[in-house]
Enzyme design. Structure first.
Site, PDB file in Angstrom:
ATOM      1  N   ARG A 153       0.835  -1.209   0.000  1.00 16.36           N
ATOM      2  CA  ARG A 153       0.000   0.000   0.000  1.00 16.36           C
ATOM      3  C   ARG A 153       0.865   1.253   0.000  1.00 16.36           C
ATOM      4  O   ARG A 153       0.565   2.228  -0.688  1.00 16.36           O
ATOM      5  CB  ARG A 153      -0.948  -0.003   1.202  1.00 16.36           C
ATOM      6  CG  ARG A 153      -2.090  -0.990   1.092  1.00 16.36           C
ATOM      7  CD  ARG A 153      -3.034  -0.874   2.285  1.00 16.36           C
ATOM      8  NE  ARG A 153      -3.725   0.396   2.309  1.00 16.36           N
ATOM      9  CZ  ARG A 153      -4.495   0.808   3.332  1.00 16.36           C
ATOM     10  NH1 ARG A 153      -4.642   0.040   4.397  1.00 16.36           N
ATOM     11  NH2 ARG A 153      -5.103   1.982   3.279  1.00 16.36           N
TER      12      ARG A 153
ATOM     13  N   CYS B 189      -1.118   6.003   9.148  1.00 12.67           N
ATOM     14  CA  CYS B 189      -1.476   4.680   8.610  1.00 12.67           C
ATOM     15  C   CYS B 189      -2.648   4.859   7.664  1.00 12.67           C
ATOM     16  O   CYS B 189      -2.686   5.833   6.913  1.00 12.67           O
ATOM     17  CB  CYS B 189      -1.788   3.700   9.744  1.00 12.67           C
ATOM     18  SG  CYS B 189      -3.176   4.185  10.805  1.00 12.67           S
TER      19      CYS B 189
END
Length: 287
Positions: free
Chosen positions: A183, A242
């Site tokens: 990611r 995050c």
């Protein structure tokens, strides 16, 4: 937040020996939704005996915003904590059923709201079971008496997108992303439709699973080496990010254990940054 906090953890042995103390509360901070790792599943509700359900995703999350898992308001925390029968001088031990996943998020919430004696059970429920301590199939009920804790938000625990943008331009802070390598590199599609892929410009990547040893945090010396090798010894100020502010808290606690005292959470994280085309991103790693 002026000093490092290597004492934010307690062991299962410590909890077993102290959980009968009248002013100690054990809180279950488990989340129904687990992302970024394969969830541990249970055949039935399994909890530490006499623990209270925090209802983290409901009572300790501001659900009125468009962003997922938004930090709660002080008023929310006051109401939820008092409803649980918790007083300002009590001691809290937080755990979750994944080992170390959402309990650090709960710890950051309580600490940022001025609660003093709050700890994370290292290894959580899986370690408790592995150490052959008893479990129950239902949570305890809150005390009938209302608690007296009043939350006062200490804003230095969090940073805004504006502050993160300034940090990318000044280099005054090291921004560390807890998402998976795929990611972070933009090689895996984001879970939210229309979300950009990549990472905050100039940020580093430290997947949250890397700071864990199975269900527990790695030792302080190992964590220190990990952070220093990533950002260098002259980068004492860290901003953790995050996907939506949950697993960044794992890195925040790990950094505190490692001896970093100036650590802050970017709560909006990629859910906010990745959705705003005005904010700069890098599609590939800078490491």
């Amino acid at each position: 937040m002026s000093t490092s906090d290597k004492s934010c953890l307690v062991t299962t042995k410590w909890l077993a020996e102290h959980k009968s103390q009248p002013n100690l509360h054990v809180l279950d901070a488990s989340m129904k939704k687990v992302a970024g790792r394969t969830p541990l599943e249970y055949n039935e509700l399994t909890v530490i005996p006499n623990s209270l359900d925090m209802a983290l995703e409901k009572n300790f999350t501001d659900t009125s915003t468009s962003l997922p898992n938004t930090f709660p308001t002080a008023e929310q925390v006051t109401l939820a904590t008092q409803t649980l029968g918790i007083n300002k001088d009590d001691t809290l031990v937080l755990y979750d059923n994944q080992g170390i996943y959402s309990s650090p998020r709960a710890w950051v919430i309580f600490k940022s709201m001025g609660f003093k004696q709050v700890y994370i059970l290292d290894g959580g429920l899986p370690q408790w079971l592995a150490d052959s301590y008893p479990a129950d199939t239902e949570h305890a009920r809150p005390k009938s008496a209302r608690g007296n804790f009043v939350a006062k938000f200490e804003k230095e625990w969090l940073v805004t997108a504006k502050q993160v943008l300034a940090a990318t331009q000044s280099g005054a802070s090291s921004i560390i992303d807890a998402r998976s390598r795929e990611r972070y590199l933009g090689q895996k599609e984001e879970p939210h439709k229309g979300m950009r892929s990549g990472h905050i410009r100039g940020s580093f990547n430290l997947p949250f699973l890397d700071v864990l040893d199975d269900n527990r945090f790695k030792k302080s010396a190992e964590l220190e080496d990990m952070f220093v090798s990533l950002v260098g010894p002259k980068s004492p100020h860290l901003v953790l990010t995050c996907g939506s502010g949950i697993t960044a808290c794992i890195l925040l606690v790990a950094a505190r254990i490692a001896g970093f005292s100036e650590v802050q959470l970017y709560d909006g994280s990629w859910s906010e940054w990745g959705a705003n085309p005005q904010l700069p991103i890098d599609p590939i790693s800078n490491i």
